[in-house]
Design an enzyme around this catalytic site. Sequence first.
Site, PDB file in Angstrom:
ATOM      1  N   GLY A   1      74.533  13.770 -33.332  1.00 12.45           N
ATOM      2  CA  GLY A   1      74.570  13.826 -31.886  1.00 12.45           C
ATOM      3  C   GLY A   1      73.161  14.020 -31.353  1.00 12.45           C
ATOM      4  O   GLY A   1      72.189  13.594 -31.976  1.00 12.45           O
ATOM      5  N   CYS A   2      73.042  14.672 -30.225  1.00 16.59           N
ATOM      6  CA  CYS A   2      71.732  14.879 -29.614  1.00 16.59           C
ATOM      7  C   CYS A   2      70.790  15.576 -30.587  1.00 16.59           C
ATOM      8  O   CYS A   2      71.085  16.660 -31.087  1.00 16.59           O
ATOM      9  CB  CYS A   2      71.883  15.723 -28.353  1.00 16.59           C
ATOM     10  SG  CYS A   2      70.307  16.081 -27.563  1.00 16.59           S
ATOM     11  N   PHE A   3      69.645  14.958 -30.834  1.00 16.11           N
ATOM     12  CA  PHE A   3      68.728  15.526 -31.826  1.00 16.11           C
ATOM     13  C   PHE A   3      68.120  16.851 -31.387  1.00 16.11           C
ATOM     14  O   PHE A   3      67.642  17.613 -32.205  1.00 16.11           O
ATOM     15  CB  PHE A   3      67.659  14.551 -32.291  1.00 16.11           C
ATOM     16  CG  PHE A   3      66.932  13.761 -31.231  1.00 16.11           C
ATOM     17  CD1 PHE A   3      66.594  14.281 -30.002  1.00 16.11           C
ATOM     18  CD2 PHE A   3      66.557  12.453 -31.508  1.00 16.11           C
ATOM     19  CE1 PHE A   3      65.903  13.540 -29.060  1.00 16.11           C
ATOM     20  CE2 PHE A   3      65.857  11.697 -30.577  1.00 16.11           C
ATOM     21  CZ  PHE A   3      65.535  12.247 -29.348  1.00 16.11           C
ATOM     22  N   TRP A   4      68.157  17.160 -30.107  1.00  7.89           N
ATOM     23  CA  TRP A   4      67.654  18.459 -29.651  1.00  7.89           C
ATOM     24  C   TRP A   4      68.384  19.593 -30.368  1.00  7.89           C
ATOM     25  O   TRP A   4      67.785  20.615 -30.691  1.00  7.89           O
ATOM     26  CB  TRP A   4      67.879  18.646 -28.162  1.00  7.89           C
ATOM     27  CG  TRP A   4      67.059  17.804 -27.253  1.00  7.89           C
ATOM     28  CD1 TRP A   4      65.999  17.002 -27.565  1.00  7.89           C
ATOM     29  CD2 TRP A   4      67.245  17.690 -25.847  1.00  7.89           C
ATOM     30  NE1 TRP A   4      65.512  16.395 -26.443  1.00  7.89           N
ATOM     31  CE2 TRP A   4      66.269  16.800 -25.373  1.00  7.89           C
ATOM     32  CE3 TRP A   4      68.148  18.244 -24.954  1.00  7.89           C
ATOM     33  CZ2 TRP A   4      66.162  16.459 -24.030  1.00  7.89           C
ATOM     34  CZ3 TRP A   4      68.044  17.901 -23.620  1.00  7.89           C
ATOM     35  CH2 TRP A   4      67.055  17.024 -23.168  1.00  7.89           C
ATOM     36  N   CYS A   5      69.690  19.404 -30.580  1.00 11.35           N
ATOM     37  CA  CYS A   5      70.517  20.462 -31.186  1.00 11.35           C
ATOM     38  C   CYS A   5      70.536  20.414 -32.707  1.00 11.35           C
ATOM     39  O   CYS A   5      71.166  21.261 -33.337  1.00 11.35           O
ATOM     40  CB  CYS A   5      71.946  20.366 -30.666  1.00 11.35           C
ATOM     41  SG  CYS A   5      72.082  20.753 -28.909  1.00 11.35           S
TER      42      CYS A   5
END
Length: 186
Positions: A20-24
């Site tokens: 999913g979102c690479f930030w997380c």
Amino acid sequence: MENIAPQNNTEVEVATFAGGCFWCMVKPFHKYEGVLEVISGYTGGHVKNPTYEQVCSETTGHYEAVQVTFDPSVITYPEVLDIFWQSIDPTDAGGQFGDRGSSYRTAIFYHSEKQKEQAQQSKEQTQNSGPFQLPIVTPILPAQEFYPAEEYHQDYYKKNPSHYGRYFVGSGRAGFLERHWKQEDQ
């Protein structure tokens, strides 16, 4: 955690995951000794050097991903796989939490036959003994070219802690992980 050199002059290993979102997907790996570097980027698509905007357009075929460099004499690939599983919902084929679409799908990208075998074993073990009632749909795919994301995406949780914290909770990821893994502070 600062990047450190591997111990005992051992070789480093690379693992690539889409969650999913690479930030997380950066912070969970940074917590562990032996993880030397985590880079946000794009992989699995057909456009060279894609931009964030191109990937978000869902036309390049890329996944948002992280590339984890680690010292296997300190942390093993199966241990790195466990971190990955405990950071995602592997039963969701349409994205992750609040982020929907092909660029937010999950995947394990293996860099060797040994990684492929260990990933398959880990997936089976997680399905059989993990907290999921639904089938795990995360594919295990051969690694492809990895393109680092723009600098403002790197270590986002450190650069923008307030926004990251709101996003981590607001997307639904924090609650899901707490319910399934009883983890604190991703």
